[in-house]
Design a protein around this motif. Structure first.
Motif, short mmCIF file in Angstrom:
data_model
loop_
_atom_site.label_atom_id
_atom_site.label_comp_id
_atom_site.label_asym_id
_atom_site.label_seq_id
_atom_site.Cartn_x
_atom_site.Cartn_y
_atom_site.Cartn_z
N TYR A 491 0.88 -1.20 0.05
CA TYR A 491 -0.03 -0.06 -0.17
C TYR A 491 0.94 1.20 0.00
N GLN A 492 1.63 1.17 0.78
CA GLN A 492 2.93 2.51 1.06
C GLN A 492 3.39 2.81 -0.26
N ASN A 493 3.99 1.74 -0.81
CA ASN A 493 4.82 1.70 -2.06
C ASN A 493 3.82 2.11 -3.41
N ARG A 494 2.62 1.76 -3.15
CA ARG A 494 1.79 2.46 -4.47
C ARG A 494 1.37 3.71 -4.21
N LEU A 495 1.19 4.04 -2.88
CA LEU A 495 0.78 5.62 -2.56
C LEU A 495 2.38 6.51 -3.18
N ARG A 496 3.44 6.16 -2.68
CA ARG A 496 4.51 6.70 -3.15
C ARG A 496 4.93 6.96 -4.44
N SER A 497 4.27 5.82 -5.11
CA SER A 497 4.66 6.10 -6.80
C SER A 497 3.33 6.51 -7.50
N TRP A 498 2.33 6.93 -6.55
CA TRP A 498 0.97 7.49 -7.21
C TRP A 498 0.30 6.43 -7.90
N ASP A 499 0.38 5.20 -7.48
CA ASP A 499 -0.19 4.19 -8.31
C ASP A 499 -1.48 3.75 -7.64
N PHE A 500 -2.46 4.71 -7.71
CA PHE A 500 -3.81 4.51 -7.12
C PHE A 500 -4.78 5.09 -7.79
N ASP A 501 -6.03 4.92 -7.66
CA ASP A 501 -7.37 5.56 -8.25
C ASP A 501 -7.74 6.41 -6.94
N ILE A 502 -8.44 5.55 -6.11
CA ILE A 502 -9.11 6.30 -5.16
C ILE A 502 -8.65 5.47 -3.72
N ILE A 503 -8.37 6.48 -2.91
CA ILE A 503 -7.93 5.95 -1.60
C ILE A 503 -8.77 6.78 -0.35
N THR A 504 -9.02 6.05 0.95
CA THR A 504 -9.00 7.03 1.92
C THR A 504 -8.10 7.61 2.50
N ALA A 505 -8.05 9.01 2.63
CA ALA A 505 -6.83 9.97 3.24
C ALA A 505 -7.44 10.85 4.07
N ALA A 506 -6.24 11.31 4.98
CA ALA A 506 -6.68 12.33 5.92
C ALA A 506 -5.65 13.26 6.35
N TRP A 507 -5.83 14.59 6.42
CA TRP A 507 -5.03 15.58 6.65
C TRP A 507 -5.57 16.36 7.82
N PRO A 508 -4.57 16.23 8.99
CA PRO A 508 -5.04 16.96 10.20
C PRO A 508 -4.77 18.32 10.04
N ALA A 509 -5.85 19.34 10.76
CA ALA A 509 -5.81 20.67 10.64
C ALA A 509 -5.22 21.32 11.75
N SER A 510 -4.10 21.74 11.87
CA SER A 510 -3.57 22.83 13.02
C SER A 510 -4.75 23.89 13.46
N LEU A 511 -4.79 24.41 14.42
CA LEU A 511 -5.45 25.41 15.00
C LEU A 511 -4.83 26.83 14.51
N THR A 512 -3.31 26.71 14.17
CA THR A 512 -2.70 27.78 13.44
C THR A 512 -1.93 27.26 12.30
N PRO A 513 -2.56 26.87 11.37
CA PRO A 513 -2.13 26.29 10.08
C PRO A 513 -1.01 27.15 9.28
N GLY A 514 -0.16 26.60 8.76
CA GLY A 514 0.90 27.58 8.06
C GLY A 514 1.63 26.71 7.20
N ASN A 515 3.11 26.39 7.21
CA ASN A 515 3.95 25.70 6.33
C ASN A 515 3.41 24.35 5.93
N GLU A 516 2.94 23.51 6.69
CA GLU A 516 2.64 22.35 6.62
C GLU A 516 1.66 22.30 5.24
N LEU A 517 0.92 23.35 4.95
CA LEU A 517 -0.09 23.38 3.94
C LEU A 517 0.57 23.18 2.40
N HIS A 518 1.75 23.71 2.43
CA HIS A 518 2.63 23.47 1.25
C HIS A 518 2.60 22.09 0.81
#
Length: 621
Positions: A491-518
């Motif tokens: 699974y990790q190898n396929r994600l790292r090579s962008w070898d997928f159609d649809i996955i479940t993904a999550a992005w935590p949102a800081s109360l003070t977002p910033g540079n991680e958004l890049h």
């Protein structure tokens, strides 16, 4: 904080500090720079110079005992630098290391000295200097040096796509004193840099550039199962790759008496037992093989905790509020692939998703639908844009969907047969508008006749039923849908090579977002293997709004820019939002104690502020 106020607060707190710390602060005050004991992205720090300990700890917590925790999947790597691109990092590796600064768990965005005794930066935030503590030591007794800090920074910039994006505005690190290291920014005004550079995990340069017991030269760019040298409160003890790992508390650790560590790191040993799936982990908890469990499956929380140890209170169930982060969890499209590049197609998928029925059938109505990339925080966009937020959006009007200005974002609502039929009709209308039609019960491209097919990729059985439920709805649109379950490594190898159609993904949102958004959404990260920009977003309006957030001059500007970014992302339909729960569901064998006042932003804070309670442990067995 200026020098005068620093002197005043220091005089009030002198008796709270050991002699060595007092000497360090006197040295700092005598320097030409304005040195600070901590930093905050916006507003004042809660804790003054010389504070005794954080307010949420038990300063007299007993030391000793063992705690057994569960980890999922496998591990084959102790090198955290390459964790995003190679191998599977062992759980708990942060325990053997330390950072320049450490956050308090009752403030939204602060950092106090850990490896660094003080931090200094000019009013324009164009650089940041950290002074290391003289007593900071690696486990072999050698000092932590500026060279170690520089080596660590350069390593993550080179080998970690996520941290490279996080620190993209930091151009260099250099030694500027015997115990000082200075980081230079590419532009002024990046207020959070002093804090987030302070999050840098410091690694031992000499060890990583040395050789192992077989004479082989170590390589910071590769995985390893050789236990690394650390400086943290724990070191690696017994382990078996992919099965278990034990961390042993370092007795007489150099930083155990620091105010930021009082009441923490209370267990003599921390054990992580690995399980291939959630069912095995749950059964291990019931069998008293592990002490603590976070329950992420709503059905289990509703039905699985009815065994005798729960009834007789030897096992306790407790929910802790989540106040420190928001979340975007979703069915994420790989828009690098042509079939997902039309926003109309992506929106059609959202119309087909019957969240309300899934919530009833699978989740016992425990979840709320996500309608923001910052769900659960005050940063989520609501209503129509106005004021400063509208000004920011007007500057990129030609690059964003017009609905941003005219409609508040909402997800389609299903839940009853009529709504499902209407939404499936709307999904089909959108697909036709995008150039597709149904032929012989198969959705095809009108021009090429190519069938439209998608694959849901998952690394475990937990999400299979979710994908299969969604598949049944997509089948009604003629979309050929498959669900593929693979092991964690694949699974990790396929994600790292962008070898997928649809996955479940999550992005935590800081109360003070910033540079991680890049790293989350920035164009540069879209093609960097291992970056968190799973979707592949390359959008100049998104990049512009991230810059507005990063260089916000005050909290109000940051909030306006974040809400503007939220709208731009939502109306591009890069994903199908899933669901969230605003508490952490936990189960534990009743062998532990925690402070009466738990940290506001720490969730369960286990095992951070907890300790083994001998009397409770005797009763629990």
């Amino acid at each position: 904080m200026n020098r005068r106020s620093l002197l005043g607060s220091t005089l009030l707190a002198l008796t709270a500090l050991p002699l060595r710390q007092l000497r360090s602060i006197r040295t700092a005050l005598a320097d030409d720079k304005t040195w600070r004991h901590g930093v905050s992205s916006f507003g004042d720090l809660k804790y003054p110079v010389g504070f005794r300990h954080f307010g949420y700890v038990n300063a007299d917590a007993p030391k000793g005992g063992t705690v057994r925790d569960a980890a999922s999947g496998t591990f084959d790597n102790f090198n955290r630098v390459v964790a995003g691109v190679k191998g599977s990092l062992a759980a708990g590796m942060d325990l053997i290391y330390e950072t320049l600064l450490v956050s308090s768990l009752d403030e939204a965005a602060s950092g106090y000295g850990l490896l660094a005794e003080a931090v200094s930066f000019p009013a324009d935030f164009s650089s940041t200097t950290y002074r290391l503590r003289e007593q900071a030591k690696w486990h072999d007794g050698t000092p932590v040096t500026p060279d170690d800090v520089i080596f660590s920074f350069e390593a993550v910039k080179k080998y970690s796509p996520e941290l490279s994006a996080y620190y993209r505005h930091v151009t260099k690190a250099e030694k500027t004193g015997d115990r000082e290291v200075t980081f230079t920014a590419d532009a002024s005004g990046n207020r959070e840099l002093p804090r987030i550079i302070g999050e840098l995990t410091v690694l031992p340069k000499k060890w990583w550039e040395g050789t192992d017991q077989n004479g082989k030269k170590r390589n910071i760019g590769e995985t390893t199962l050789e236990p690394p040298l650390g400086s943290g409160p724990y070191r690696i003890g017994d382990f078996s790759a992919g099965r278990h790992i034990v961390y042993e508390r370092v007795k007489d650790h150099w930083s155990s008496g620091l105010n930021v560590n009082v009441g923490l790191n209370n267990f003599d040993e921390l054990h992580y037992e690995y399980f291939r799936d959630t069912t095995a982990a749950l059964e291990a908890f019931k069998a008293d093989i592990v002490d603590w469990r976070i329950e992420n499956i709503a059905k289990n929380w509703a039905t699985a905790y009815d065994f005798p140890a729960v009834s007789d209170k030897r096992v306790l169930l407790e929910e802790f509020p989540i106040r420190n982060v928001g979340i975007m969890q979703a069915f994420a499209f790989n828009i690098r692939r042509e079939k997902f590049q039309d926003p109309l197609v992506r929106l059609a998928f959202n119309y087909a998703f019957n969240f309300e029925e899934m919530n009833r059938q699978f989740f016992f109505d425990q979840y709320k639908r996500i309608a923001s990339y910052f769900a659960g925080t005050e940063l989520a966009a609501t209503g129509l844009p106005a004021g400063r937020e509208l000004e920011l959006l007007e500057a990129v009007r030609d690059k964003i969907p017009p609905q941003v200005f005219t409609k508040p974002y909402t997800n389609p609502v299903n839940g009853n047969p009529e709504a499902v039929r209407n939404n499936l009709r709307e999904a089909m209308r959108l697909l036709k508008q995008a150039g597709y039609e149904v032929r012989d019960q198969q959705l095809v491209n009108v021009k090429t006749g190519e069938p439209y097919a998608v694959e849901f990729l998952t690394e475990g059985s937990g999400f299979e039923r979710v994908f299969l439920f969604y598949k049944s709805l997509l089948d009604r649109l003629g979309i050929a849908t498959t669900v593929r379950t693979v092991d964690e490594v694949q699974y990790q190898n396929r994600l790292r090579s962008w070898d997928f159609d649809i996955i479940t993904a999550a992005w935590p949102a800081s109360l003070t977002p910033g540079n991680e958004l890049h790293g989350y959404w920035g164009s540069r990260a879209a093609e960097e293997a291992g970056s968190p920009n799973r979707i592949g977003i390359k959008n100049p309006a998104v990049d512009a709004m991230i810059d507005q957030i990063v260089f916000a001059k005050n909290r109000a500007d940051l909030e306006a820019a974040t809400r503007a970014l939220d709208r731009i992302l939502l109306w591009n339909h890069y994903l199908v939002p899933q669901w969230y729960y605003d508490k952490v569901r936990t189960a534990r064998w009743d062998r532990f104690g925690h402070p009466d006042l738990m940290p506001k932003y720490g969730k369960a804070a286990f095992p951070t502020v907890w300790w083994r309670d001998v009397q409770k442990a005797a009763k629990a067995g």
